[in-house]
Each structure stands twice: as C-alpha cells, then as structure tokens.
Design a protein around this motif. Structure first.
Motif, PDB file in Angstrom:
ATOM      1  N   CYS A  39      -0.861   6.498  -0.096  1.00  0.00           N
ATOM      2  CA  CYS A  39       0.102   5.413   0.003  1.00  0.00           C
ATOM      3  C   CYS A  39       0.658   5.154  -1.394  1.00  0.00           C
ATOM      4  O   CYS A  39      -0.101   5.020  -2.347  1.00  0.00           O
ATOM      5  CB  CYS A  39      -0.616   4.182   0.536  1.00  0.00           C
ATOM      6  N   CYS A  42      -0.134   1.024  -2.211  1.00  0.00           N
ATOM      7  CA  CYS A  42      -1.459   0.590  -2.677  1.00  0.00           C
ATOM      8  C   CYS A  42      -2.230   1.720  -3.358  1.00  0.00           C
ATOM      9  O   CYS A  42      -3.346   1.511  -3.824  1.00  0.00           O
ATOM     10  CB  CYS A  42      -2.271  -0.006  -1.520  1.00  0.00           C
ATOM     11  N   CYS A  53       0.418   3.571   6.038  1.00  0.00           N
ATOM     12  CA  CYS A  53      -0.875   3.482   5.370  1.00  0.00           C
ATOM     13  C   CYS A  53      -1.882   2.717   6.227  1.00  0.00           C
ATOM     14  O   CYS A  53      -1.592   1.612   6.674  1.00  0.00           O
ATOM     15  CB  CYS A  53      -0.671   2.780   4.028  1.00  0.00           C
ATOM     16  N   HIS A  55      -4.487   1.337   5.187  1.00  0.00           N
ATOM     17  CA  HIS A  55      -5.085   0.260   4.393  1.00  0.00           C
ATOM     18  C   HIS A  55      -4.174  -0.958   4.313  1.00  0.00           C
ATOM     19  O   HIS A  55      -4.621  -2.082   4.469  1.00  0.00           O
ATOM     20  CB  HIS A  55      -5.410   0.768   2.981  1.00  0.00           C
ATOM     21  N   CYS A  56      -2.874  -0.734   4.041  1.00  0.00           N
ATOM     22  CA  CYS A  56      -1.972  -1.875   3.828  1.00  0.00           C
ATOM     23  C   CYS A  56      -0.779  -1.876   4.769  1.00  0.00           C
ATOM     24  O   CYS A  56       0.000  -2.827   4.773  1.00  0.00           O
ATOM     25  CB  CYS A  56      -1.512  -1.925   2.371  1.00  0.00           C
ATOM     26  N   SER A  58       1.863  -0.061   4.703  1.00  0.00           N
ATOM     27  CA  SER A  58       3.119   0.409   4.117  1.00  0.00           C
ATOM     28  C   SER A  58       3.522   1.748   4.722  1.00  0.00           C
ATOM     29  O   SER A  58       2.668   2.571   5.062  1.00  0.00           O
ATOM     30  CB  SER A  58       2.961   0.562   2.604  1.00  0.00           C
TER      31      SER A  58
HETATM   32 ZN   LIG Z   1      -1.295   1.257   1.334  1.00  0.00          ZN
END
Ligand SMILES: [Zn+2]
Length: 145
Positions: A39, A42, A53, A55-56, A58
């Motif tokens: 990503c 992040c 992503c 995780h975030c 995006s």
């Molecule tokens: Zn991310």
C-alpha cells in the motif's frame, strides 16, 4: 513467456487460474519473480493480490518484487493422494521476509516434522504446472539441489 490460460487438455495437477487482480503475480512468477503488493498510503506490504489495502482500505496499491526469502510459519503433511502431487505433500503457510504470509508447498524436504522446524529459512522456487509457474518454497539449508 505466455500468459497463463485455461482450456485445452486438462492437466493432472491443480493449476491456478489468473484473474485481473492476480495476473501481474502470475506474470512475475512466469519470469521467475515473486511479486507482491504494498500500500502506498500506509506502506504495508500484503498478500494475496487485491485492489485495495487490507490494512487501511486505500486503493493506492503498487506491485514490487519480494526477496523470495521466507520462514516456515505452519504446515500440514498431507497424506491424501492428489493428482500430480507426491504423497505426502507439505502444505504450508510461510511468512515472507516482507511480512505477509502465504499458502504454498514446501519442496525438496523430507515430509517429516523433524525436517520442518518452525521458522525454517526458505527460498522461493517456481514449479511449472502446465503453462503456469507456481511459487513453492524449499529450505535454504539442507536442500540438495
Ligand atoms: Zn494501507
């Protein structure tokens, strides 16, 4: 190299089928590279291939070539016969040096717990299945090829 394609004669061994999200992964594997995504928002790498992503959230994701080094995270020794695979087969989750984990096979190793300590250092290899090169892993030490 040509793109992975399905159809034609059915290969004995399971051959993964590329999707738009995974096509760059298989193209890289055909060229002998283990490419995964990160990503750019992040900065965290991840696997399997996705358009956003994990995780975030995006959608700013980019491909990069991983080192191909990994350690053994967990595994099972499958005694179940599967077409084209040796029995037993080591089915493992490995942790890439970059952090993400992936499901794979461990090759060139005795399929015994003694030969498969956790955190065993591994290196990616590419196993040709039909027209597709599939990333598998082998021990860095102790492999005799
Ligand atoms: Zn991310």
């Amino acid at each position: 190299m040509t793109s992975p394609q399905s159809g034609g004669s059915a290969p004995d061994k399971f051959v993964p089928k590329a999707t738009p999200e995974t096509q760059p992964y298989w193209d890289a594997a055909a060229a002998g590279r283990l490419d995964i995504q990160r990503c750019t928002a992040c900065e965290r790498p991840f696997f399997y291939p996705r358009t956003s992503c994990p995780h975030c959230g995006s959608e700013k994701v980019a491909w990069f070539t991983a080192s191909g080094r990994a350690t053994l995270y967990s595994y099972v020794i499958s005694e179940r016969p599967a077409p084209g695979f040796p029995t037993p087969t080591v089915i493992a989750t490995v942790e890439l040096e970059e952090g993400p984990r992936m499901m794979t096979n461990i090759v060139d190793v005795d399929p015994t717990p003694e030969a498969l300590p956790l955190d065993l250092p591994l290196q990616v290899r590419f196993e040709q299945r039909g027209e597709v090169a599939v990333p598998v892993f082998a021990p860095i030490d102790g492999g005799d090829r």
